[in-house]
Design a protein around this motif. Structure first.
Motif, mmCIF file in Angstrom:
data_model
loop_
_atom_site.group_PDB
_atom_site.id
_atom_site.type_symbol
_atom_site.label_atom_id
_atom_site.label_comp_id
_atom_site.label_asym_id
_atom_site.label_seq_id
_atom_site.Cartn_x
_atom_site.Cartn_y
_atom_site.Cartn_z
ATOM 1 N N GLU A 60 -43.160 40.376 -92.186
ATOM 2 C CA GLU A 60 -42.925 39.434 -91.093
ATOM 3 C C GLU A 60 -42.591 40.167 -89.805
ATOM 4 O O GLU A 60 -43.059 39.794 -88.725
ATOM 5 C CB GLU A 60 -41.786 38.473 -91.445
ATOM 6 N N PHE A 61 -41.777 41.220 -89.931
ATOM 7 C CA PHE A 61 -41.395 41.946 -88.726
ATOM 8 C C PHE A 61 -42.599 42.601 -88.073
ATOM 9 O O PHE A 61 -42.745 42.571 -86.839
ATOM 10 C CB PHE A 61 -40.339 43.013 -89.029
ATOM 11 N N PHE A 62 -43.484 43.188 -88.862
ATOM 12 C CA PHE A 62 -44.620 43.881 -88.262
ATOM 13 C C PHE A 62 -45.651 42.907 -87.709
ATOM 14 O O PHE A 62 -46.351 43.221 -86.742
ATOM 15 C CB PHE A 62 -45.222 44.865 -89.265
ATOM 16 N N ALA A 63 -45.720 41.700 -88.259
ATOM 17 C CA ALA A 63 -46.539 40.659 -87.639
ATOM 18 C C ALA A 63 -45.924 40.257 -86.300
ATOM 19 O O ALA A 63 -46.634 40.119 -85.280
ATOM 20 C CB ALA A 63 -46.635 39.450 -88.566
ATOM 21 N N PHE A 64 -44.598 40.090 -86.302
ATOM 22 C CA PHE A 64 -43.869 39.770 -85.071
ATOM 23 C C PHE A 64 -44.059 40.866 -84.028
ATOM 24 O O PHE A 64 -44.345 40.592 -82.849
ATOM 25 C CB PHE A 64 -42.389 39.592 -85.409
ATOM 26 N N LEU A 65 -43.924 42.138 -84.442
ATOM 27 C CA LEU A 65 -44.056 43.261 -83.511
ATOM 28 C C LEU A 65 -45.457 43.335 -82.933
ATOM 29 O O LEU A 65 -45.627 43.594 -81.728
ATOM 30 C CB LEU A 65 -43.705 44.570 -84.228
ATOM 31 N N SER A 66 -46.470 43.106 -83.743
ATOM 32 C CA SER A 66 -47.859 43.164 -83.259
ATOM 33 C C SER A 66 -48.103 42.108 -82.187
ATOM 34 O O SER A 66 -48.689 42.395 -81.125
ATOM 35 C CB SER A 66 -48.831 42.957 -84.423
ATOM 36 N N ILE A 67 -47.646 40.875 -82.448
ATOM 37 C CA ILE A 67 -47.818 39.806 -81.460
ATOM 38 C C ILE A 67 -47.036 40.124 -80.193
ATOM 39 O O ILE A 67 -47.526 39.941 -79.066
ATOM 40 C CB ILE A 67 -47.355 38.456 -82.054
ATOM 41 N N PHE A 68 -45.831 40.646 -80.377
ATOM 42 C CA PHE A 68 -45.005 40.996 -79.223
ATOM 43 C C PHE A 68 -45.677 42.047 -78.349
ATOM 44 O O PHE A 68 -45.732 41.910 -77.121
ATOM 45 C CB PHE A 68 -43.639 41.507 -79.682
ATOM 46 N N LEU A 69 -46.193 43.122 -78.950
ATOM 47 C CA LEU A 69 -46.799 44.210 -78.170
ATOM 48 C C LEU A 69 -48.014 43.725 -77.396
ATOM 49 O O LEU A 69 -48.240 44.137 -76.248
ATOM 50 C CB LEU A 69 -47.174 45.363 -79.092
#
Length: 476
Positions: free
Chosen positions: A7-16
């Motif tokens: 979940e965090f890396f999905a969140f980070l990808s969208i954020f970047l």
């Protein structure tokens, strides 16, 4: 939202994508919104408390910056500290204080009713409170100018890579970074290696050791000293990999965003003195206590007796910062007394030099290891009774049995994999500590950190422990 989750890396990808593709003037808003979304993942009320703290510190700092009247500046500073530390003390220590008052009253023959508020401890409150207090004191002493932009200051408090477990950053280092635009630079891809190495420490080492340590420390009386000693050594590795792994991931994520966080660990188990250990372990906290408590208390300016007193006060309070339990107080006091003993020893014999330097370094490493491991018993046990039970097992040692480790979750394949992972850990940390110039030359070739990070990620997917295990320092 855990760093070691998909979940965090999905969140980070969208954020970047949003952070770099939207207009640069929107970057502060994107960072702040993302930080609060990240924090709300634990509990929405936590975000409300974070926002309240931010507004209080921002407002009181504006008052301090707008006047030269000493009394008004002091009143604003005291207000901010009282609210910040009052909230921390209430949610973290009130139940502990009540239970000790009840216990003390019972000791003197007064039967008070047992009572507990059972307040929920907000994740990361100790970290962002100390960061906010540091800013307040820096503004009061005019070490940094008052931040007039609420959006900039709110990012500083809530920055999601280091919000819940540090490092505890300083305003002078971070606020200028929040004021500038950020670009997707090629050199920032080295953050992939930091993320991968941090995940490796957490998921391939710390989380592999966790069930063995937990199983033995849950019932130390069922095991001989051989097992409890091994479990204590395992915990020393576990907590280092867990916490420094978090710091590595935080630095890596921040670097991908074109921010730079401070280094929080510098291979502390290579230290040859307790003093050196604390220059390498949780650097942001130890330097915070040095600058905002040890130095204001007088540091070493008023003679050796005062210096030793100040060291012990600092480390007892460091133990209290870690948790509301007497075991943490003893952990801090042990380190404080150890540092005081080192200081007295250096005054008698001086620093290591000449032919005896190597021998004294080895003896210093052994001394440091004994103090650190003894302290970890109190730290991991969580209570004095459990710590005493662990120490009691050290009166007798026996052979280690494979079947016991298999029951605790370390079968033959896991043991071989753990040995390989420990070899990788020691090798990388050795080169970081003793051969940094070689690693620096490699890091200048941009593709190597990226390739190394991707390869390590693949290794983690194959052999890492997936189970959404919290990072140890979230509880503090």
């Amino acid at each position: 939202m855990l760093f070691n989750s998909f979940e965090f890396f999905a969140f980070l990808s969208i954020f970047l994508v949003c952070f770099f593709l939207l207009p640069r003037r929107t970057q502060p808003v994107v960072v702040l919104v993302a930080s609060y979304i990240f924090y709300i993942g634990w509990r929405p009320a936590f975000a409300l408390l974070l926002a309240f703290t931010t507004i209080v510190d921002y407002t009181t700092a504006l008052v301090m910056g707008a006047t030269d009247r000493a009394a008004l500046r002091r009143a604003a500073m005291i207000t901010a500290l009282t609210i910040n530390l009052g909230i921390l003390a209430t949610v973290k220590y009130l139940d502990f204080a009540i239970s000790n008052v009840v216990g003390a009253a019972g000791f003197f023959g007064y039967d008070l009713p047992q009572y507990a508020l059972s307040l929920v401890l907000p994740v990361g409150i100790s970290f962002y409170t100390f960061q906010s207090v540091g800013y307040t004191l820096d503004v009061y002493h005019r070490r940094v100018p008052t931040e007039s932009n609420l959006l900039t200051y709110a990012q500083y408090v809530a920055f999601f890579p280091q919000l819940v477990a540090g490092p505890i950053e300083r305003a002078a280092h971070m606020l200028p970074q929040f004021r500038r635009a950020h670009l997707p630079r090629q050199e920032n891809l080295s953050g992939l290696w930091l993320i991968a190495y941090g995940l490796f420490k957490k998921m391939c080492v710390a989380d592999t050791l966790a069930p063995v340590v937990a199983g033995i420390y849950a019932h130390p009386g069922n095991f001989s000293g051989s097992y409890t000693l091994l479990a204590t050594i395992m915990f020393a590795i576990q907590i280092y990999c867990d916490f420094s792994g978090y710091s590595d991931i935080a630095r890596g994520v921040a670097r991908l965003m074109d921010f730079e966080l401070m280094v929080n660990f510098r291979q502390p188990y290579f230290a040859t003195s307790l003093t050196e250990f604390w220059r390498r372990w949780h650097i942001s906290l130890s330097s915070w206590f040095r600058d905002y408590l040890y130095v204001p208390l007088g540091g070493s300016r008023e003679g050796e007796r005062r210096a030793i007193r100040n060291i012990i006060i600092v480390f007892v309070l460091s133990g209290v910062w870690h948790g509301a339990a007497w075991a943490f107080v003893i952990w801090g006091a042990l380190h404080g007394l150890g540092l005081a003993a080192e200081r007295l020893w250096r005054n008698i014999v001086g620093d290591a030099d000449g032919k005896n330097a190597r021998c004294r370094s080895i003896l210093g490493w052994m001394w440091t290891s004994v103090i650190v491991l003894t302290g970890w018993v109190f730290f991991r046990a969580g209570s004095l009774d459990n710590a005493i039970a662990v120490f009691a097992t050290l009166r007798h040692f026996g052979p280690l049995d494979y079947g016991t480790f298999k029951t605790l979750g370390l079968a033959s394949f896991e043991i071989l994999l753990l040995i390989l992972n420990l070899f990788i850990l020691v090798a990388v940390d050795y080169y970081i500590n003793f051969r940094p110039e070689q690693l620096h030359r490699l890091s200048e070739r941009i593709y190597l950190p990226v390739v190394g990070g991707v390869a390590l990620m693949y290794y983690i997917v194959l052999f890492g422990v997936f189970g959404r295990l919290d990072f140890i320092y979230f509880q503090f």
